[in-house]
Design a protein around this motif. Structure first.
Motif, PDB file in Angstrom:
ATOM      1  N   ASN A 182     -64.958  30.611  -2.977  1.00  0.00           N
ATOM      2  CA  ASN A 182     -65.222  31.345  -3.481  1.00  0.00           C
ATOM      3  C   ASN A 182     -64.164  31.670  -4.678  1.00  0.00           C
ATOM      4  OD1 ASN A 182     -65.200  34.427  -3.270  1.00  0.00           O
ATOM      5  ND2 ASN A 182     -65.890  33.532  -1.114  1.00  0.00           N
ATOM      6  N   GLY A 183     -64.854  32.229  -6.086  1.00  0.00           N
ATOM      7  CA  GLY A 183     -64.079  32.261  -7.114  1.00  0.00           C
ATOM      8  C   GLY A 183     -64.916  33.086  -8.577  1.00  0.00           C
ATOM      9  N   LEU A 184     -64.494  32.731  -9.340  1.00  0.00           N
ATOM     10  CA  LEU A 184     -64.384  32.609 -10.551  1.00  0.00           C
ATOM     11  C   LEU A 184     -64.377  32.121 -11.920  1.00  0.00           C
ATOM     12  CD1 LEU A 184     -65.050  36.971 -10.929  1.00  0.00           C
ATOM     13  CD2 LEU A 184     -67.026  35.339  -9.820  1.00  0.00           C
ATOM     14  N   VAL A 185     -64.954  31.290 -12.464  1.00  0.00           N
ATOM     15  CA  VAL A 185     -65.119  30.244 -13.364  1.00  0.00           C
ATOM     16  C   VAL A 185     -65.480  30.093 -14.661  1.00  0.00           C
ATOM     17  CG1 VAL A 185     -64.268  28.603 -11.870  1.00  0.00           C
ATOM     18  CG2 VAL A 185     -66.653  28.621 -12.991  1.00  0.00           C
ATOM     19  N   PRO A 186     -65.330  30.603 -15.371  1.00  0.00           N
ATOM     20  CA  PRO A 186     -66.090  30.787 -16.846  1.00  0.00           C
ATOM     21  C   PRO A 186     -66.891  29.527 -17.082  1.00  0.00           C
ATOM     22  CG  PRO A 186     -63.218  30.439 -17.885  1.00  0.00           C
ATOM     23  CD  PRO A 186     -63.424  30.081 -16.285  1.00  0.00           C
ATOM     24  N   TYR A 218     -70.378  32.462 -10.991  1.00  0.00           N
ATOM     25  CA  TYR A 218     -69.273  32.507 -10.025  1.00  0.00           C
ATOM     26  C   TYR A 218     -69.666  31.479  -8.907  1.00  0.00           C
ATOM     27  CZ  TYR A 218     -69.755  34.589  -4.364  1.00  0.00           C
ATOM     28  OH  TYR A 218     -69.946  33.864  -2.837  1.00  0.00           O
ATOM     29  N   PHE A 219     -68.741  30.958  -8.218  1.00  0.00           N
ATOM     30  CA  PHE A 219     -68.749  29.782  -7.127  1.00  0.00           C
ATOM     31  C   PHE A 219     -68.540  30.099  -5.509  1.00  0.00           C
ATOM     32  CE2 PHE A 219     -64.228  29.483  -8.769  1.00  0.00           C
ATOM     33  CZ  PHE A 219     -63.293  28.979  -7.475  1.00  0.00           C
ATOM     34  N   PHE A 220     -69.150  29.048  -5.537  1.00  0.00           N
ATOM     35  CA  PHE A 220     -68.783  28.938  -3.244  1.00  0.00           C
ATOM     36  C   PHE A 220     -69.042  27.656  -3.187  1.00  0.00           C
ATOM     37  CE2 PHE A 220     -73.319  30.173  -3.067  1.00  0.00           C
ATOM     38  CZ  PHE A 220     -73.637  29.427  -2.469  1.00  0.00           C
TER      39      PHE A 220
END
Length: 387
Positions: A182-186, A218-220
């Motif tokens: 998981n993390g963050l992207v624009p 937010y992606f996972f």
């Protein structure tokens, strides 16, 4: 006038929310954490309406809305890019009286820390033991410091030191047989609509994006995997590209967009429901009490609910601290146990523990009416402490 003194072990979501609630109740509160810097585990979290309502009550509604994403719909798509379901969430907002907010964990923790007051949080303080007598409870730390209050709250996570005292035994984390990245992207249109939560599923895996504040997603990703695998951060994009090879264009764009060095890679686990959450003047809260897989999005919300319920019972009974804590346990034990087991069952379906059940779930996604999804979400929310 005497002020109740509360010692909280753990400065995560549950510990800080409890600290805020208890300070607002007029209590003296000290918070301790083992880490030397507060860096939340995981990049994002979905705060459903039951958790949001508690934060609203604590005066954090406007700030939460500012850091949260506007999520108006959820959509399931297959790994071949077929739309399986689409649910407009506005009927849910109307039914429960509050919209949810997906948020970046770092933003949420910073908001809670600012509200509580960082000067009252003591870092670099691993708790090694707790003890109590008829009048007080004490947390004992690795450096020999002893923090004594009228009660001690163990909000110290899945590997809780306080839990062993409450239960009189140690508890092992149970591996849920899958890895989560998981993390963050624009936020970009090529990935996902900015007000939508999209989940791609297939092959006993899933990939997802949801909006958080700051024009980010937010992606996972999740995939079944044996326990104990390790991949250097520099190779995590390549790992995902291999696992999700052939998946839809948006998923490929997402993999290309991630920063592999800031992408978390977590082996997911939970703990079995506990037979008790309280012992005398010492109580468990959050992951120390009911660590769960994230498949229902209720882990953080249940910690926040626990903060509200525990504070309310301390305020509304004058029999004894132990009596208030026992009432807290009675109110929380069954609710949290039910959600832990429900999330566990859902994880097994999503990640192919029984392949036939997973295939049936894919078929059910295409047939389930949106109102059934709304009602299921509403049931969890409305059985929370604030309705």
């Amino acid at each position: 006038m005497y002020k109740l003194k509360v010692v909280i072990v753990g400065a995560g979501i549950g510990g800080l929310t409890t600290g805020i609630a208890m300070k607002q109740a007029g209590y003296q509160v000290e918070v301790y954490d083992r880490v030397t810097e507060l860096r939340p585990a995981g990049a994002g979290i979905s705060l459903w309406s039951n958790g949001v309502k508690v934060l609203n009550r604590l005066g954090l509604g406007e700030r939460l809305a500012a850091i949260g994403g506007e999520m108006n719909a959820m959509e399931y798509r297959s790994h071949t890019d077929e739309q399986l379901s689409y649910v407009d969430l506005h009927p849910l907002f109307e039914q429960v009286g509050q919209r949810p907010y997906p948020v970046a964990r770092a933003d949420l923790q910073a908001m809670l820390l600012e509200k509580f007051g960082p000067e009252n949080v003591h870092l670099g303080m691993p708790c090694v033991a707790v003890e109590q007598d008829d009048q007080s409870a004490t947390a004992i730390f690795e450096n020999g410091h002893r923090a004594t209050g009228d009660l001690v709250i163990g909000a110290d996570g899945v590997h809780s030191a306080v839990r062993a005292y409450v239960l009189g035994r140690s508890v092992s984390r149970r591996y849920a047989r899958y890895v989560n990245w998981n993390g963050l992207v624009p936020a970009e249109a090529a990935l996902c609509a900015q007000d939508r939560w999209v989940i791609y599923v297939g092959e006993s895996k899933r990939a997802s994006m949801m909006p958080v504040g700051g024009d980010r997603f937010y992606f996972f990703f999740g995939a079944p995997m044996v326990e104990g695998t390790q991949v250097d951060p520099a190779h995590r994009r390549d790992e995902l590209a291999d696992i999700f090879k052939g998946w839809p264009t948006a998923v490929q764009h997402l993999i290309e967009a991630i920063d592999p060095h800031s992408t978390n890679r977590l082996e997911i686990g939970d703990i079995d429901p506990l037979e008790r959450l309280v012992r005398g003047r010492i109580a468990l809260l959050g992951d120390s009490a009911h660590a769960t897989t994230p498949t229902l999005g209720q882990g953080g919300c249940q910690a926040i609910e626990g903060a509200e319920v525990l504070t309310r019972y301390l305020l509304t009974t004058n029999i004894s601290v132990s009596d208030a804590l026992n009432r807290y346990e009675k109110a929380r034990k069954d609710r949290t146990a039910e959600l832990v087991l429900k999330a566990r069952k859902r994880s097994s379906v999503i990640y192919g523990h029984e392949p036939s059940a997973t295939q049936q779930w894919y078929r059910d996604l295409k047939q389930e009416p949106p109102e059934s999804v709304i009602n299921a979400l509403a049931k969890v929310i409305l059985t929370g402490p604030l309705g």
